[in-house]
Design an enzyme around this catalytic site. Structure first.
Site, PDB file in Angstrom:
ATOM      1  N   LYS A   1       0.876  -1.165   0.000  1.00  0.00           N
ATOM      2  CA  LYS A   1       0.000   0.000   0.000  1.00  0.00           C
ATOM      3  C   LYS A   1       0.920   1.224   0.000  1.00  0.00           C
ATOM      4  CE  LYS A   1      -4.106   1.900   2.155  1.00  0.00           C
ATOM      5  NZ  LYS A   1      -3.738   3.310   2.058  1.00  0.00           N
TER       6      LYS A   1
ATOM      7  N   CYS B   1      -1.429  28.071  39.974  1.00  0.00           N
ATOM      8  CA  CYS B   1      -1.369  28.949  41.140  1.00  0.00           C
ATOM      9  C   CYS B   1      -1.451  30.427  40.771  1.00  0.00           C
ATOM     10  CB  CYS B   1      -0.109  28.665  41.957  1.00  0.00           C
ATOM     11  SG  CYS B   1       1.397  29.184  41.129  1.00  0.00           S
TER      12      CYS B   1
ATOM     13  N   CYS C   1       0.717  31.050  35.647  1.00  0.00           N
ATOM     14  CA  CYS C   1       0.645  29.628  35.976  1.00  0.00           C
ATOM     15  C   CYS C   1      -0.826  29.191  36.055  1.00  0.00           C
ATOM     16  CB  CYS C   1       1.337  29.350  37.305  1.00  0.00           C
ATOM     17  SG  CYS C   1       1.208  27.627  37.805  1.00  0.00           S
TER      18      CYS C   1
ATOM     19  N   TYR D   1      -1.402   0.521  -9.942  1.00  0.00           N
ATOM     20  CA  TYR D   1      -1.856  -0.741  -9.346  1.00  0.00           C
ATOM     21  C   TYR D   1      -3.287  -1.138  -9.702  1.00  0.00           C
ATOM     22  CZ  TYR D   1      -3.183   2.912  -5.992  1.00  0.00           C
ATOM     23  OH  TYR D   1      -3.653   4.043  -5.410  1.00  0.00           O
TER      24      TYR D   1
HETATM   25  S1  IVH Z   1      -6.461  -0.285  -4.896  1.00  0.00           S
HETATM   26  C1  IVH Z   1     -10.978  -0.017  -5.186  1.00  0.00           C
HETATM   27  N1  IVH Z   1      -3.939  -0.717  -4.400  1.00  0.00           N
HETATM   28  O1  IVH Z   1      -5.029   3.413  -0.820  1.00  0.00           O
HETATM   29  C2  IVH Z   1      -9.548  -0.178  -4.878  1.00  0.00           C
HETATM   30  N2  IVH Z   1      -4.925   1.268  -3.547  1.00  0.00           N
HETATM   31  O2  IVH Z   1      -7.704   3.497   0.866  1.00  0.00           O
HETATM   32  C3  IVH Z   1      -8.759   0.992  -5.253  1.00  0.00           C
HETATM   33  N3  IVH Z   1      -3.357   2.719  -2.321  1.00  0.00           N
HETATM   34  O3  IVH Z   1      -7.171   5.543  -2.519  1.00  0.00           O
HETATM   35  C4  IVH Z   1      -7.460   1.113  -4.633  1.00  0.00           C
HETATM   36  N4  IVH Z   1      -1.584   1.452  -2.597  1.00  0.00           N
HETATM   37  O4  IVH Z   1      -4.671   5.833  -2.908  1.00  0.00           O
HETATM   38  C5  IVH Z   1      -4.979   0.113  -4.222  1.00  0.00           C
HETATM   39  N5  IVH Z   1      -1.675  -1.215  -4.083  1.00  0.00           N
HETATM   40  C6  IVH Z   1      -2.722  -0.386  -3.910  1.00  0.00           C
HETATM   41  C7  IVH Z   1      -2.618   0.829  -3.199  1.00  0.00           C
HETATM   42  C8  IVH Z   1      -3.746   1.629  -3.024  1.00  0.00           C
HETATM   43  C9  IVH Z   1      -2.053   2.577  -2.102  1.00  0.00           C
HETATM   44  C10 IVH Z   1      -4.179   3.851  -1.830  1.00  0.00           C
HETATM   45  C11 IVH Z   1      -5.040   4.494  -2.872  1.00  0.00           C
HETATM   46  C12 IVH Z   1      -6.449   4.379  -2.347  1.00  0.00           C
HETATM   47  C13 IVH Z   1      -6.237   4.104  -0.902  1.00  0.00           C
HETATM   48  C14 IVH Z   1      -7.351   3.221  -0.400  1.00  0.00           C
END
Ligand code: IVH
Length: 668
Positions: free
Chosen positions: A113, A409, A406, A224
């Site tokens: 993520k 006090c 303070c 992604y």
């Molecule tokens: S998939 C419907 N894959 O995380 C799914 N999101 O809370 C769409 N993010 O807004 C997102 N890494 O900005 C996906 N490998 C990853 C990700 C990712 C970061 C962020 C993205 C999204 C948020 C979700």
């Protein structure tokens, strides 16, 4: 070849070299050759304004002609992901998927993520036509001009690589650690406010009105999620591998797995390994791999049922500042404390954080209602490290200012020359100072009176039973038994605990007195050197400077404290109560220099003495106790269950492991 063909050829070549360099990390020509091609193209484009193309490689440098961003409604809403910090909930997600798919086999794609901001890129006929931020998920800002400057985002896809005519690619725009650190160093040199983290820096940069600025900041992007009406495969994973062939930067850390255990293994591995990645990540995303299975699982109102984000325990979070209160400590120092909306930080909920001092608050230009960044760092008390000024709306809350009196006090506060802290000078009558000194006195590293705690101290203070630490030794069982929280049995325990503290060695008594700047180590050094409070009291500041580790500030503080009439009286009363103000015979005789110049690391658990006792033994024999093994370590005092990484390190550096018994024999 005419100019038009030449321009097209140069653009194709530069796009390819660009991709080799920024996406594949594998350039095939030198920077000079690249620059020469670029210059050639720039000159030709100048001669042929009719052949202008916003996706030309020359356009990656940006310009300052940007106005307000146009709002664009997303073709497909940008949902977010359900979040969890807890593996149990990952298990529940897995079982819901199993149930939802009614016994079908499925695979889960595990991926990082990325911690930046999400972006939606639209391609038509292999050309980038639009880039939009997530915004509120329904509509976002058109940031195409800025995105064109991000070198790892392809502007034109290689012909014949099999991309669909029309598709959308989603991913994360990030500022790599390296760019982030460089940017902050530059800002620091110019005395501009620093970005608190790469995400804010990326977001601030991408929303800049000047794409030339964006071009210089070294943004990157990982993609992604591929969407469209005719995308190549049913597998999310396979689609992204294809997208990589089209020139997109797709993370190499994605894995397909078939069991919950493999998911946990992936999580555990990356929780640590992510620290070596060039960009910030804040968790793992788990996605059902098959697109048809994704469709059959469907969506909830906010997020898909086929995906979940497992977030690593954050070391930093953003939350809203609601109020600032001021706390008075035992030394009279006034600490501003932020009261915030609770957030999860390194595994606990946090809603208070220190704001250090007045200068710190002014530097942040802090306002109530600000989105502040909190870290838990090494200390136990969370700290505010920055403000997300991007998040400020029009209704800025009240500016935070330091108090003048303070809060406990009412005495006007003072700020000493050259110091950052404000003090309440009323040390004899300001309640938190009095209580704070007593709490410090009884604490574990001081007199270690376990039977008393802060609440009892507070209660006895309120009742008028104690006003200072010497009063503790006058407490009688019948005086406290039957009070609110104290029954007969605990009353006896308390009095007994206080009596036992008479055995506490002088060095800890000296620390327990709570003289400003005199910590455990300074107290120890002074006690060893002067051997008694009388000798210490007779010394001048200059004499104190002879002691290893004692500087001007500590020396002045000690001399000043001992010169005060009320402190001298306190010492006589404590001494009359039997508290030790000199080293014992045993301490005087148990010192040696057998470990002189040696640096010792303690690791594991011991049978004969506690760790603290071993620490004391090492010091008493002239050695130095340190926390981590290095080439300079003389030996490791190794007990049972020594950590495997320490053991390995000792082995690697050739540092000797000494058992408890061997050690005791050494100092015998
Ligand atoms: S998939 C419907 N894959 O995380 C799914 N999101 O809370 C769409 N993010 O807004 C997102 N890494 O900005 C996906 N490998 C990853 C990700 C990712 C970061 C962020 C993205 C999204 C948020 C979700």
């Amino acid at each position: 070849m005419d100019d038009k063909q030449l321009i097209e050829e140069l653009r194709r070549q530069l796009h390819r070299h660009n991709r080799n360099y920024y996406v594949l990390n594998a350039p095939v020509i030198s920077d000079q050759e690249y620059d020469a091609l670029m210059r050639q193209l720039q000159q030709l484009e100048l001669l042929h304004p009719e052949l202008y193309d916003p996706n030309s490689p020359t356009q990656r440098v940006g310009s300052d002609l940007g106005g307000e961003f146009r709002q664009v409604v997303h073709k497909r809403p940008m949902l977010s992901l359900a979040n969890t910090y807890n593996k149990g909930e990952v298990g529940e997600f897995y079982r819901r998927v199993e149930e939802g798919l009614q016994g079908q086999e499925f695979q889960i794609c595990c991926e990082m993520k990325f911690d930046g901001l999400s972006i939606s890129l639209h391609y038509e006929d292999g050309r980038l036509v639009r880039a939009v931020t997530r915004g509120d998920g329904v509509q976002g800002d058109d940031v195409t001009d800025n995105v064109r400057t991000i070198r790892s985002i392809p502007l034109i896809l290689p012909e014949g690589s099999g991309f669909p005519r029309e598709f959308e690619m989603r991913g994360e725009v990030l500022m790599p650690w390296e760019s982030f650190e460089r940017l902050n160093a530059e800002r620091e040199a110019r005395e501009e406010p620093l970005f608190a983290n790469p995400r804010n820096a990326a977001s601030g940069t991408l929303k800049s009105k000047n794409s030339a600025v964006v071009a210089q900041r070294g943004l990157d992007a990982y993609l992604y999620y591929l969407l469209g009406d005719d995308i190549p495969c049913d597998s999310h994973f396979a689609n992204l591998q294809r997208a990589r062939e089209w020139g997109f930067k797709v993370s190499g850390e994605m894995r397909l797995v078939r069991s919950l255990q493999e998911i946990f293994d992936y999580i555990d591995y990356w929780d640590e390994a992510r620290k070596a990645l060039p960009v910030a990540t804040d968790g793992i995303v788990l996605k059902v791999d098959s697109l048809s299975q994704q469709r059959s699982l469907g969506l909830t109102a906010k997020s898909p049922r086929w995906a979940i984000a497992y977030k690593f325990q954050a070391e930093q979070q953003e939350t809203i500042l609601r109020n600032v209160t001021f706390q008075v400590g035992r030394t009279g120092a006034v600490t501003p404390v932020a009261i915030m909306d609770p957030v999860q930080l390194s595994g606990t909920m946090v809603h208070r954080a220190t704001l250090n001092n007045e200068d710190f608050i002014s530097a942040l230009d802090l306002h109530i209602g600000d989105l502040v960044q909190v870290i838990k760092g090494g200390e136990i008390i969370p700290k505010i490290v920055g403000v997300n000024t991007d998040a400020r709306g029009s209704g800025l809350g009240e500016r935070v200012s330091f108090i003048t009196h303070c809060p406990e006090c009412g005495t006007p506060l003072v700020r000493f020359e050259g110091e950052a802290a404000h003090y309440c000078p009323n040390d004899t009558a300001c309640p938190p100072q009095i209580k704070g000194r007593i709490e410090h006195f009884i604490s574990r590293k001081a007199m270690d009176i376990e039977s008393l705690g802060p609440e009892t101290v507070n209660e006895y203070y309120q009742m008028g039973i104690i006003h200072d630490v010497a009063d503790l030794y006058d407490i009688r069982v019948e005086q406290i038994a039957g009070m609110n929280s104290t029954r007969m049995k605990s009353a006896m325990k308390i009095v007994q605990g206080i009596a036992q503290s008479r055995e506490v060695p002088f060095e800890r008594v000296l620390y327990a007195l709570g003289i400003r700047f005199v910590g455990e180590i300074a107290a120890k050094a002074l006690a060893r050197y002067f051997k008694s409070i009388d000798a210490l009291a007779a010394a001048k500041a200059g004499d104190l400077l002879q002691v290893n580790g004692i500087g001007e500030v500590i020396a002045q503080s000690v001399v000043g404290w001992l010169a005060k009439e009320e402190n001298q009286q306190l010492i006589s009363r404590l001494r009359a109560a039997g508290v030790r103000f000199e080293l014992s015979e045993e301490e005087l005789s148990s010192h040696s220099d057998k470990l002189q110049g040696q640096t010792v690391v303690i690791s594991g658990v011991f049978a004969r003495h506690s760790r603290d006792e071993y620490k004391a033994l090492i010091e008493r024999h002239g050695g130095k106790n340190v926390g981590s093994i290095s080439g300079k370590t003389s030996f490791v005092l190794a007990g049972e269950n020594m950590g495997p990484s320490k053991r390995e390190k000792a082995l690697k550096l050739g540092v000797r492991l000494v058992t408890e018994d061997e050690f005791l024999a050494m100092i015998e």
